[in-house]
Design a protein around this motif. Structure first.
Motif, short mmCIF file in Angstrom:
data_model
loop_
_atom_site.label_atom_id
_atom_site.label_comp_id
_atom_site.label_asym_id
_atom_site.label_seq_id
_atom_site.Cartn_x
_atom_site.Cartn_y
_atom_site.Cartn_z
N GLU A 142 -18.90 -1.77 12.00
CA GLU A 142 -20.20 -2.78 11.40
C GLU A 142 -20.05 -3.10 10.17
O GLU A 142 -19.75 -2.18 9.11
CB GLU A 142 -21.18 -1.64 11.80
CG GLU A 142 -21.41 -1.25 13.30
CD GLU A 142 -22.37 -0.24 13.63
OE1 GLU A 142 -23.16 0.18 12.68
OE2 GLU A 142 -22.82 -0.13 14.94
N PRO A 143 -20.90 -4.18 9.99
CA PRO A 143 -21.26 -4.85 8.64
C PRO A 143 -21.81 -3.92 7.82
O PRO A 143 -22.84 -3.26 8.26
CB PRO A 143 -21.53 -6.26 8.73
CG PRO A 143 -22.30 -6.16 9.86
CD PRO A 143 -21.55 -5.26 10.98
N TYR A 144 -21.88 -3.73 6.30
CA TYR A 144 -22.95 -3.11 5.63
C TYR A 144 -24.30 -3.74 5.89
O TYR A 144 -25.36 -3.17 5.70
CB TYR A 144 -22.60 -3.06 4.09
CG TYR A 144 -21.47 -2.08 4.10
CD1 TYR A 144 -21.67 -0.56 3.52
CD2 TYR A 144 -20.13 -2.02 4.14
CE1 TYR A 144 -20.98 0.21 3.16
CE2 TYR A 144 -19.23 -1.19 3.73
CZ TYR A 144 -19.51 0.14 3.47
OH TYR A 144 -18.76 1.03 3.24
N GLY A 145 -24.48 -5.08 5.56
CA GLY A 145 -25.69 -5.63 5.31
C GLY A 145 -25.59 -6.90 4.47
O GLY A 145 -24.82 -7.58 4.45
N VAL A 146 -26.36 -6.56 3.15
CA VAL A 146 -26.12 -7.66 2.06
C VAL A 146 -25.17 -6.88 1.07
O VAL A 146 -25.52 -6.22 0.48
CB VAL A 146 -27.51 -8.20 1.69
CG1 VAL A 146 -27.54 -8.97 0.57
CG2 VAL A 146 -28.70 -8.51 2.52
N ILE A 147 -24.32 -7.97 0.92
CA ILE A 147 -23.47 -7.61 -0.37
C ILE A 147 -23.95 -8.32 -1.60
O ILE A 147 -23.99 -9.61 -1.60
CB ILE A 147 -21.84 -7.89 0.00
CG1 ILE A 147 -21.44 -7.47 1.54
CG2 ILE A 147 -21.02 -7.84 -0.97
CD1 ILE A 147 -21.57 -5.93 1.37
N ALA A 148 -23.70 -7.59 -2.75
CA ALA A 148 -23.91 -8.28 -4.14
C ALA A 148 -22.58 -8.62 -4.76
O ALA A 148 -21.72 -7.62 -4.74
CB ALA A 148 -24.60 -7.29 -4.91
N ALA A 149 -22.15 -9.83 -5.05
CA ALA A 149 -20.78 -10.12 -5.40
C ALA A 149 -20.99 -10.50 -6.97
O ALA A 149 -21.67 -11.60 -7.17
CB ALA A 149 -20.24 -11.07 -4.73
N ILE A 150 -20.62 -9.98 -7.97
CA ILE A 150 -20.71 -10.05 -9.23
C ILE A 150 -19.31 -10.59 -9.68
O ILE A 150 -18.14 -9.85 -9.56
CB ILE A 150 -20.93 -8.88 -10.04
CG1 ILE A 150 -22.15 -8.15 -9.50
CG2 ILE A 150 -21.27 -9.30 -11.49
CD1 ILE A 150 -23.42 -8.83 -9.55
N THR A 173 -23.90 -10.62 4.84
CA THR A 173 -24.35 -11.67 4.11
C THR A 173 -24.34 -11.30 2.77
O THR A 173 -24.19 -10.34 2.44
CB THR A 173 -26.08 -12.16 4.66
OG1 THR A 173 -26.73 -10.99 4.31
CG2 THR A 173 -25.96 -12.54 5.96
N VAL A 174 -24.43 -12.54 1.89
CA VAL A 174 -23.93 -12.45 0.40
C VAL A 174 -24.83 -12.98 -0.58
O VAL A 174 -25.35 -14.00 -0.25
CB VAL A 174 -22.51 -12.98 0.27
CG1 VAL A 174 -22.02 -12.68 -1.24
CG2 VAL A 174 -21.60 -12.30 1.35
N VAL A 175 -25.05 -12.17 -1.79
CA VAL A 175 -25.74 -12.82 -2.71
C VAL A 175 -24.69 -12.97 -4.04
O VAL A 175 -24.24 -11.77 -4.34
CB VAL A 175 -26.96 -12.23 -3.35
CG1 VAL A 175 -27.64 -12.65 -4.57
CG2 VAL A 175 -27.98 -12.09 -2.06
#
Length: 481
Positions: A142-150, A173-175
């Motif tokens: 399962e996916p984690y949820g919202v991924i923060a990509a720095i 989904t990604v920020v």
């Protein structure tokens, strides 16, 4: 006066100014001049982006693997159409030469997003195990949820792609938070993505690290962090994420050894230790730069001569000029840091060649942040220039006699990202593959990665990989029949 282009963040499928209305200057490192303005995003912008990503997550994660793959192939097609534009824009933004940036941001990113599209099914596939005559065990990915990509400034679009493509393939989904030193190409990509991906699936917020970046990694709505950058920044993010126990992937700094034995192909080794390692189109500003060149003593004089001859052919200048082979340092702050190491190195070791910097290096572009290829010689691995990541076109040669000595010097580092071994001895190759403290090892080649392979480090170089399965978690179940 030429009016500066003002870019926007991508939040919830919309192009938006920063909530504060403030901008940051985008500076061309080859000239030192401002050429565009990017949003000075802060906490309110991050909150909006995370909210948009959380809203988009249920529908995106519910898509079938084939449906997500179709979207990712549409993104891949963007790079086929706009790769040249994105590559040239990134060159103006970060100084990496255009003949490297265009292929990376065209065919390279088309291939990466296509690969991610091919792995959507893998990310959705669990296992089934017979536990007994009346029990069935199974796992769900399962996916984690919202991924923060720095992402860093030295390769903005390819780093965004390495993170976002596989995170999206897994159903997250990604920020994205681009580096404030080079956000323009990423924000332009955001304009293109707004017409391809569903709203909120991928969001981009530019701003200072201490404002937008820190707020993002502390945000309780973030389910996992992936970051590429310095080890110092990685530690700061890990401390910030501790309160929410947010899992992370870190690809951090390096001080990689390039180990050249007397039986190696010396021409190939000299090129691998220079133009494909530290005297690069990005001026040595690459995490895997083999900035420690370990040379077996019988060939020391010859290798110094070969390296000097290669360095003398490096052409510094306008990175948009196809004839240029090495660009500028990214910013005034990084330029000052590199110059500081040049001064330190002159006290700690022998300067073999180079050391010039500033306007005298490229008189036609006096406002640029120029440092010429520089090589030091040190009899041991203790100087700061041997231990600390410089992130510029500066290397140090360290002689060695035996295999054991080479291995000890190579591993005498707090970093463990990459290493190169140049030899024709197969037994030696296997020993060094086993014993080098490094997440990546190249043999008789350097800095050649495959998108199908994991890439990451150990020790202060981080942990984890931006691969599709690392953006999923497993859930186990037992069913009684």
């Amino acid at each position: 006066m030429v009016e500066l282009v003002e870019y926007r963040n991508l939040i919830g499928g919309e192009l938006r100014q920063a909530a504060s209305g403030q901008f940051l200057d985008a500076v061309n490192p080859a000239t030192g001049e401002v050429f565009a303005r990017v949003p000075a995003g802060e906490g309110a912008d991050v909150d909006a982006a995370v909210a948009a990503a959380r809203t988009a997550f249920p529908a995106w994660s519910a898509l079938t693997a084939d449906q997500r793959a179709a979207y990712l192939r549409k993104v891949a097609a963007l790079f086929t159409e706009y790769g040249d534009e994105l590559g040239r824009l990134e060159t103006v933004d970060n100084g990496r030469i255009v003949r490297e940036n265009v292929p990376r941001n065209g065919p390279g990113m088309t291939a990466m997003w296509t690969l991610a599209a091919s792995q959507t099914l893998e990310a959705a596939t669990g296992q089934t195990v017979v536990l007994g005559p009346n029990r069935l065990g199974l796992t769900r990915r399962e996916p984690y949820g919202v991924i923060a990509a720095i992402i860093p400034w030295n390769a903005p679009i390819s780093m965004l792609s390495a993170k976002a493509a596989f995170a999206l393939a897994a159903g997250n989904t990604v920020v994205v938070k681009p580096a404030e030193q080079a956000s323009v190409s990423v924000l332009r990509l955001g304009e293109l993505l707004a017409d391809v991906l569903p709203p909120g699936v991928l969001n981009i917020v530019s701003g200072l690290g201490r404002d937008a970046g820190e707020h993002l990694v502390r945000h309780p709505g973030i389910s996992k962090i992936t970051m590429t950058g310095s080890s110092e920044t990685g530690r700061a993010i890990q401390r910030a994420a501790a309160d929410t126990l947010t899992p992370s992937i870190f690809e951090l700094g390096g001080k990689s050894p390039n180990i050249i034995f007397a039986d190696a192909d010396l021409e190939a080794a000299a090129n691998g230790a220079t133009v494909t390692s530290v005297f690069t189109g990005n001026a040595g500003q690459v995490c895997v730069a083999g900035s420690r060149i370990l040379v077996q003593r019988p060939i020391l004089a010859e290798m110094l001569g070969r390296i000097r001859a290669i360095a003398e052919k490096v052409v510094l200048g306008d990175p948009l000029d196809p004839a240029t082979t090495m660009g500028p340092i990214i910013s005034r702050a990084q330029y000052d840091r590199v110059v500081g190491y040049l001064e330190t190195g002159a006290k700690e070791a022998e300067l073999v060649f180079g050391g010039r910097h500033g306007a005298e290096v490229v008189p036609s572009l006096p406002g640029g942040y120029w440092v010429e290829p520089t090589l030091f010689l040190s009899e041991d691995n203790s100087p700061r220039i041997c231990q600390e990541e410089i992130f510029g076109p500066v290397a140090v040669v360290i002689p060695f006699d035996t295999d054991d000595e080479a291995l000890a010097i190579a591993n005498d580092s707090r970093y463990g990202l990459a290493a190169g071994v140049w030899t024709r001895d197969l037994a030696r190759v296997h020993r060094f593959l086993r014993d080098l403290d490094s997440g990546n090892v190249w043999v008789n080649i350097y800095r050649q990665t495959g998108q199908e392979l994991p890439f990451g480090g150990i020790k202060d170089s981080g942990y984890g990989h931006d691969r599709v399965l690392e953006f999923t978690r497993e859930k186990s179940a037992v069913i009684a029949t």
